[in-house]
Design a protein around this motif. Structure first.
Motif, PDB file in Angstrom:
ATOM      1  N   VAL A 241      23.065  -6.472  27.168  1.00  0.00           N
ATOM      2  CA  VAL A 241      22.124  -5.347  27.162  1.00  0.00           C
ATOM      3  C   VAL A 241      22.417  -4.418  25.982  1.00  0.00           C
ATOM      4  O   VAL A 241      21.532  -4.074  25.203  1.00  0.00           O
ATOM      5  CB  VAL A 241      22.214  -4.563  28.492  1.00  0.00           C
ATOM      6  CG1 VAL A 241      21.202  -3.436  28.504  1.00  0.00           C
ATOM      7  CG2 VAL A 241      21.993  -5.490  29.666  1.00  0.00           C
ATOM      8  N   ALA A 247      20.823  -4.313  18.482  1.00  0.00           N
ATOM      9  CA  ALA A 247      20.065  -5.216  17.614  1.00  0.00           C
ATOM     10  C   ALA A 247      18.669  -4.651  17.364  1.00  0.00           C
ATOM     11  O   ALA A 247      18.172  -4.676  16.235  1.00  0.00           O
ATOM     12  CB  ALA A 247      19.975  -6.605  18.252  1.00  0.00           C
ATOM     13  N   ASP A 253      12.511  -6.557  14.404  1.00  0.00           N
ATOM     14  CA  ASP A 253      11.843  -7.846  14.206  1.00  0.00           C
ATOM     15  C   ASP A 253      12.848  -8.985  14.241  1.00  0.00           C
ATOM     16  O   ASP A 253      12.621 -10.018  14.876  1.00  0.00           O
ATOM     17  CB  ASP A 253      11.098  -7.860  12.874  1.00  0.00           C
ATOM     18  CG  ASP A 253       9.967  -6.841  12.864  1.00  0.00           C
ATOM     19  OD1 ASP A 253       9.470  -6.523  13.954  1.00  0.00           O
ATOM     20  OD2 ASP A 253       9.612  -6.372  11.782  1.00  0.00           O
ATOM     21  N   ALA A 255      15.669  -8.980  15.729  1.00  0.00           N
ATOM     22  CA  ALA A 255      16.147  -9.132  17.095  1.00  0.00           C
ATOM     23  C   ALA A 255      15.184 -10.003  17.901  1.00  0.00           C
ATOM     24  O   ALA A 255      15.598 -10.920  18.603  1.00  0.00           O
ATOM     25  CB  ALA A 255      16.298  -7.758  17.746  1.00  0.00           C
ATOM     26  N   GLU A 256      13.908  -9.707  17.762  1.00  0.00           N
ATOM     27  CA  GLU A 256      12.904 -10.487  18.497  1.00  0.00           C
ATOM     28  C   GLU A 256      12.994 -11.964  18.114  1.00  0.00           C
ATOM     29  O   GLU A 256      12.965 -12.851  18.966  1.00  0.00           O
ATOM     30  CB  GLU A 256      11.508  -9.931  18.176  1.00  0.00           C
ATOM     31  CG  GLU A 256      10.338 -10.684  18.762  1.00  0.00           C
ATOM     32  CD  GLU A 256      10.085 -10.378  20.229  1.00  0.00           C
ATOM     33  OE1 GLU A 256      10.531  -9.323  20.700  1.00  0.00           O
ATOM     34  OE2 GLU A 256       9.462 -11.221  20.903  1.00  0.00           O
ATOM     35  N   ILE A 257      13.145 -12.213  16.832  1.00  0.00           N
ATOM     36  CA  ILE A 257      13.176 -13.600  16.374  1.00  0.00           C
ATOM     37  C   ILE A 257      14.480 -14.284  16.780  1.00  0.00           C
ATOM     38  O   ILE A 257      14.518 -15.503  16.935  1.00  0.00           O
ATOM     39  CB  ILE A 257      12.943 -13.636  14.845  1.00  0.00           C
ATOM     40  CG1 ILE A 257      11.490 -13.250  14.577  1.00  0.00           C
ATOM     41  CG2 ILE A 257      13.228 -15.002  14.265  1.00  0.00           C
ATOM     42  CD1 ILE A 257      11.163 -13.067  13.142  1.00  0.00           C
ATOM     43  N   MET A 258      15.521 -13.512  17.011  1.00  0.00           N
ATOM     44  CA  MET A 258      16.753 -14.129  17.502  1.00  0.00           C
ATOM     45  C   MET A 258      16.746 -14.275  19.020  1.00  0.00           C
ATOM     46  O   MET A 258      17.773 -14.548  19.622  1.00  0.00           O
ATOM     47  CB  MET A 258      17.976 -13.312  17.077  1.00  0.00           C
ATOM     48  CG  MET A 258      18.221 -13.278  15.592  1.00  0.00           C
ATOM     49  SD  MET A 258      17.852 -14.804  14.722  1.00  0.00           S
ATOM     50  CE  MET A 258      19.042 -15.889  15.482  1.00  0.00           C
ATOM     51  N   GLY A 259      15.603 -14.104  19.629  1.00  0.00           N
ATOM     52  CA  GLY A 259      15.492 -14.388  21.052  1.00  0.00           C
ATOM     53  C   GLY A 259      15.692 -13.181  21.957  1.00  0.00           C
ATOM     54  O   GLY A 259      15.773 -13.342  23.165  1.00  0.00           O
ATOM     55  N   VAL A 260      15.758 -11.977  21.390  1.00  0.00           N
ATOM     56  CA  VAL A 260      15.893 -10.789  22.232  1.00  0.00           C
ATOM     57  C   VAL A 260      14.502 -10.351  22.687  1.00  0.00           C
ATOM     58  O   VAL A 260      13.647 -10.100  21.841  1.00  0.00           O
ATOM     59  CB  VAL A 260      16.549  -9.629  21.452  1.00  0.00           C
ATOM     60  CG1 VAL A 260      16.624  -8.381  22.313  1.00  0.00           C
ATOM     61  CG2 VAL A 260      17.923 -10.021  20.958  1.00  0.00           C
ATOM     62  N   PRO A 261      14.251 -10.282  23.985  1.00  0.00           N
ATOM     63  CA  PRO A 261      12.957  -9.751  24.437  1.00  0.00           C
ATOM     64  C   PRO A 261      12.948  -8.253  24.199  1.00  0.00           C
ATOM     65  O   PRO A 261      13.326  -7.473  25.076  1.00  0.00           O
ATOM     66  CB  PRO A 261      12.912 -10.090  25.928  1.00  0.00           C
ATOM     67  CG  PRO A 261      14.194 -10.736  26.274  1.00  0.00           C
ATOM     68  CD  PRO A 261      15.127 -10.637  25.113  1.00  0.00           C
ATOM     69  N   TYR A 265      13.818  -4.837  26.775  1.00  0.00           N
ATOM     70  CA  TYR A 265      15.035  -4.042  26.678  1.00  0.00           C
ATOM     71  C   TYR A 265      14.752  -2.613  26.251  1.00  0.00           C
ATOM     72  O   TYR A 265      15.504  -1.704  26.587  1.00  0.00           O
ATOM     73  CB  TYR A 265      16.042  -4.717  25.732  1.00  0.00           C
ATOM     74  CG  TYR A 265      16.797  -5.817  26.429  1.00  0.00           C
ATOM     75  CD1 TYR A 265      17.709  -5.517  27.426  1.00  0.00           C
ATOM     76  CD2 TYR A 265      16.567  -7.151  26.136  1.00  0.00           C
ATOM     77  CE1 TYR A 265      18.386  -6.516  28.091  1.00  0.00           C
ATOM     78  CE2 TYR A 265      17.236  -8.166  26.801  1.00  0.00           C
ATOM     79  CZ  TYR A 265      18.149  -7.833  27.782  1.00  0.00           C
ATOM     80  OH  TYR A 265      18.806  -8.816  28.454  1.00  0.00           O
TER      81      TYR A 265
END
Lengths: 403, 334, 319
Positions: A241, A247, A253, A255-261, A265
């Motif tokens: 979390v 991130a 952006d 972060a999103e592309i590394m799989g973070v929703p 969050y």
């Protein structure tokens, strides 16, 4: 150890950043004094650290009783009540720090969640309220839940958008809650709610332990709450979390592309921050014993923000200190109390321009078992205390960015 | 449990709708709303312009506006204007108002300029993250607000009546005053002038270039810092125009904190019209003024306008964040 | 600035030793060979095992893992990508090349959900990625690096990698708040796997350094480690050699081969022909948003159309 010698550069060039700032070439030097303090702290063994923490916590609990001559706000302001006020601000700052410091979301209406918490506690305990009445301590979780609900409702439309919108919407929300408290008849406007509940317990002389005028028990209660919240926030920080939040703050952006929703969050950060705001509002309502529409102005929101920024956004201990300081200064130095908004307004601008990491710049620790991993590499308890000089001398941190 | 919670909520009056009075006052509410909306539009323009070139909400723009209001009040009161209508000749009144307008434009422009130079430019130099900009902006807003507070105190400035308003038209049984017409027409003219400035002038082309693509604009020889300063100053000048009419319309409304709430509403107007869009700012302002006024009459308290504006802002962000006309300072065609 | 990067390969070895793993041969001594076995011979088997992808992939090696079908992207009136189709087979290194502005990165962004394609579709294991959120596409198995490095600057190298690992973690917010067993398990395994990944790309000794303080070359490596951390079915590298000198490019080629040998499928966007020719199994050539060729490196090299397309850039030539 290039950094120890470089404070002259660092004071101004202390890279001004709360988030990603890839294009600025920065030195690794921190304000040397805090850096040295942190180094010394990191060099301590775990038991030593715990020992120091215990000492600090005990001192914190003793604060209202000791009444140290230089520190005290008396006779102008009751010292135990001042301590409670400091603790209140500290708790608020810890909550706001989750939103602003970790996730990098600017919430300019944090007082609204504080207000929601206050009103929830007041309306569920005050005889002036027609609502169902429950014991005061039970209103605390309810207040948190209600504040959290408002946080989610407000966050969902705005957190999908760029950060600026969140800032203005929360700014508006802070004002709207106050206006609604004024114009909705059921909220009783300026008349407000008297005799808000308090925790049970009566002293030998028949006066409730948690009397409105008795700051010390309220301070102890709040301090205990702060410690629990710090512990829980620390747990979040050193988990996926906390990593997701940082991130997002650093590069949403990516972060999103590394799989973070990211959206999920962000809503969580907002909701948890709101819950802590509601919690502190609830405590505040209990201590003062009276809630009306006069206490929740936009200025407070900005003071809360100043507390977080002053302490060092992203640093929960800094937030505690910043919060306490923002409450303490006007109470102690009553001569400048009238100027407090101006002072903290200027402080915001000056800190952002010259030292955007605040008084206590500290990095988040984002791994639950980071110590073990890092120890394996450098044979030290923590790599963060490792001076950059340990890198090959040719490694200039700025080079990565400039080439 | 739920019923226990809800029952008192029903008994107590939370919100009541007064539809008959809205129907009865529909046209006057509309015209009053348009007048207010024109002022929102003028302030919204400053937000929109700065947002266009910097992608930043200039929170301190509300203070740029309120300092303009103070300039108007101080100039006019020193010229002998007060709560009662002036007795001087029409020519002298017009001259005084022009003087006040110029003073407001200059003061607002100077505040906007200083803001850019002192607060924002150092951050831009350092390429600071957005959060730092926003916190600086709110800090600057706070600083200006409380500087005014220290100088002028917490009480509102004495009211100033600029001229005796008189009805001119009768539309659907509602009288429209010369003041209302003056404000709306002046706002439209200001808006057109700004729009033309951005579309036609060389500087305007620079503004559009920076709004569209700052890096390329810089490569093409546009002095970005200069353009940004000009944008702030233009926003300040327009806010100064808004300040004159604000004082005209709300004679007792000038207070150190008065810019703040109006600022949030003006920003909502800018978003409603499409932030970054000059024409959208006026459109959004007028719409917001009218809807806010309906809400106020429907719900029975003038403070509801703020709530309505806020709800509109959230709804627009939820449904169509780009606003009615879209965000197109950069893309507007010459 | 230029003196900063050569340090990286030395550090890779320091990392191995200090992390308690047996020293491996210097990376740049590995000859460019295509056999998976000989490439992996340089790598500690435990490490290779720890880094290898550990999830079910529905298609067999050599089958189509990704299908790009008639992908078209328009920006306003500009046709950035015009009806491009190709496949990525499981286990291969596919190169995607083309002159500047040919649409390589656009294609990449359309595949990974950054842009919405105007028409066409991208299938992963036969399932469409259309309309999927970006973070879901990553979780489904399409991970990428960035042409302009986008690490989380205020995080250490290890933390950056663990953010990638989190893509496959299941701890809830409540679980983290109360440190429930799953959280502890995942955090512990994250440290292990994160360190293994850093070791694999050769920067384990710098695990504790803030990523923005890393030398440029290490930042590129860290990006690759972070993408690998999401346990991708396809790893997409967007110009990973940008800004590298020839020696560093050589090392990168070794690393890419190592990644493939470990069981990953790689899509490589590259500008540098030498690198692409040296490392890929197959190459798709784009020009002006259209597919120009799709063949083995040798055939692409001799394709007159490709030569013509690159004529303007002799330094990248077909050598």
């Amino acid at each position: 150890m290039s950094m120890v010698d470089g404070p002259k550069v660092s004071a101004g060039a202390e890279s001004a950043r709360l988030g990603a700032d890839a294009s600025s070439v920065r030195t690794t030097a921190k304000g040397t004094r805090t850096q040295r303090l942190r180094d010394r702290w990191n060099d301590l063994t775990r038991p030593q650290q715990w020992l120091w923490l215990i000492v600090v916590v005990v001192l914190a609990y003793l604060l209202p009783v000791l009444n140290i001559p230089i520190l005290t706000t008396a006779p102008g302001n009751d010292w135990p009540l001042a301590c409670f006020s400091m603790a209140s601000f500290a708790l608020i700052a810890v909550g706001l720090n989750i939103v602003v410091g970790y996730a990098g979301l600017l919430d300019l209406g944090y007082v609204a969640f504080f207000a929601v918490g206050s009103y929830t506690s007041a309306m569920l305990t005050s005889p002036d309220s027609p609502f169902l009445h429950i014991p005061y301590l039970w209103t605390i979780p309810v207040a948190m839940a209600v504040a959290m609900f408002f946080g989610v409702v407000l966050g969902i439309p705005t957190l999908r958008l760029r950060g600026d919108y969140l800032a203005i919407v929360t700014l508006g929300f802070g004002e709207i809650v106050r206006i609604l408290a004024t114009i909705i008849p059921a909220m009783k406007g300026q008349v407000g709610f008297q005799n808000v509940g308090r925790p049970p317990g009566v002293a030998a002389d028949g006066i409730p332990i948690f009397a409105n005028s008795n700051g010390t028990p309220w301070y102890w209660l709040t301090l205990t709450v702060i410690l629990i919240v710090l512990l829980l926030v620390g747990n979040l920080e050193r988990s996926r979390v906390g990593r997701a939040w940082v991130a997002i703050r650093e590069d949403e952006d990516a972060a999103e592309i590394m799989g973070v929703p990211t959206f999920k969050y962000k809503v969580w950060a907002f909701a948890i921050g709101a819950a802590v705001g509601g919690l502190s509002g609830s405590l505040f309502a209990g201590q003062v014993g009276f809630v009306n529409n006069q206490k929740f102005d936009v200025q407070s929101s900005i003071l809360f923000l100043a507390a977080v920024v002053l302490g060092g956004a992203g640093n929960k201990v800094g937030a505690v200190l910043g919060g306490a300081l923002v409450a303490y200064i006007p109470l102690r130095f009553t001569a400048i109390a009238d100027y407090k908004y101006l002072i903290f307004g200027i402080a915001l601008v000056v800190i952002m321009i010259f030292r955007s990491k605040g008084l206590l710049p500290a990095r988040q620790r984002l791994l639950a078992y980071g110590h073990q991993a890092y120890r394996r590499i450098v044979g030290k308890s923590d790599p963060l205390s490792q001076p950059p000089g340990a890198l090959p001398p040719s490694v200039d941190p700025g080079a990565a960015v400039t080439r | 449990m739920l019923e226990l919670l809800l029952r008192p909520a029903m008994e107590n009056d939370w919100i009541s709708f007064d539809v008959p009075s809205l129907i009865q006052n529909f046209w006057s509410a509309t015209f009053d709303g348009l007048t207010f909306g024109a002022i929102y539009g003028l302030v919204a323009l400053g937000y929109t312009l700065v947002y266009g070139v910097l992608n930043l909400i200039n929170f301190a723009h509300s203070e740029v506006f309120i300092t303009g209001c103070y300039a108007v009040v101080l100039v006019l009161s020193s010229l002998g204007f007060g709560p009662s209508a002036p007795t001087m000749s029409v020519g002298l009144i017009i001259l005084s108002l022009i003087l006040a307008l110029v003073a407001a434009m200059i003061v607002s422009a100077i505040v906007a300029y200083l803001l850019e130079r002192v607060a924002y430019r150092p951050l831009r130099r350092r390429n600071a993250p957005r959060l730092v900009f926003l916190i600086t902006a709110i800090g600057a807003s706070f600083t200006i607000q409380y500087t005014i507070y220290l100088v002028r105190g917490a009480n509102p400035e004495p009211a100033i009546t600029m001229f005796r308003t008189s009805p001119i038209f009768d539309v659907f049984g509602t009288l429209i005053t010369d003041q209302q017409i003056l404000i709306v027409v002046a706002a439209v003219i200001t808006m057109i002038a700004t729009d033309q400035f951005i579309r036609r002038s060389r500087t305007g082309r620079g503004i559009r270039a920076v709004a569209q693509d700052p890096d390329t604009a810089t490569l093409m020889g546009v002095n970005r810092d200069r353009i940004i300063v000009i944008t702030f100053v233009v926003g300040g000048i327009v806010a100064g125009v808004g300040a004159l009419f604000y004082v005209m319309l709300v004679p007792s409304g000038v207070q150190y904190s008065g810019g703040f709430v109006l600022g949030v509403k003006a920003f909502a107007a800018a978003v409603l019209g499409g932030i970054g869009n000059v024409r959208g700012a006026l459109l959004g302002g007028l719409l917001l003024g009218v809807i806010g006024n309906y809400g106020q009459i429907l719900l029975g308290n003038s403070q509801w306008t703020d709530v309505v504006a806020f709800v509109i802002l959230v709804l627009v962000l939820l449904v169509k964040p780009t606003g009615i006309l879209g965000t197109s300072l950069g893309r507007s065609k010459a | 600035m230029s003196e900063t990067t050569p340090a990286s390969s030395d550090n890779a070895q320091i990392g191995r030793r200090s992390a308690g793993l047996p020293p491996a041969a210097p990376m740049n001594s590995a000859a460019p060979v295509n056999s998976a076995v000989s490439v992996l011979a340089d790598v500690d088997p435990h490490l290779a095992e720890a880094v290898a992808p550990d999830r079910e992939i529905a298609v067999e090696v050599g089958e189509n893992l990704v299908e790009v079908k008639n992908l078209t992207v328009k920006f306003g009136g500009l046709l950035a990508l015009d009806d491009v189709s190709f496949t990525i087979k499981r286990g291969e290194i596919l190169g995607l090349i083309g002159p500047n502005g040919a649409g390589k990165t656009t294609c990449f962004n359309a595949m990974t959900g950054v842009y919405k394609p105007t028409s066409g579709d991208v299938l992963l294991e036969g399932k469409s990625l259309k309309g999927q959120k970006q973070h879901n596409i990553t979780r489904l198995g399409l991970a990428r690096t960035f042409q302009n490095i986008r690490l989380f600057g205020e995080m250490t190298a290890l933390e950056n990698v663990v953010v990638g690992l989190d893509a496959r973690h299941k701890t809830s917010v409540i679980g983290a708040l109360l440190r429930l067993p799953r959280h502890q398990r995942e955090e512990k395994s994250a440290i292990e796997r994160g360190m293994a990944l850093l070791e694999f790309v050769g920067i384990a000794d710098k695990a504790g350094i803030l990523s923005r303080q890393l030398p440029y070359g290490d930042q590129r490596r860290l990006e690759i480690a972070r993408a690998l951390a999401t346990d991708p079915k396809v790893l997409c590298l967007d110009e990973p050699a940008a800004g590298f000198n020839p020696a560093e490019k050589e090392e990168l080629m070794v690393l890419i081969r190592k990644i493939r040998a470990d069981g990953y499928t790689v899509l490589l966007i590259e500008h540098d022909m030498k690198l692409v020719m040296g490392v890929t199994d197959r190459i798709v050539v784009l020009e002006f948003g259209r597919k120009l060729a799709d063949a083995a490196p040798v055939d692409v090299r001799n394709d007159p159309r490709v030569i013509a397309a690159y004529l303007g850039e002799p330094e990248d030539g077909t050598a």
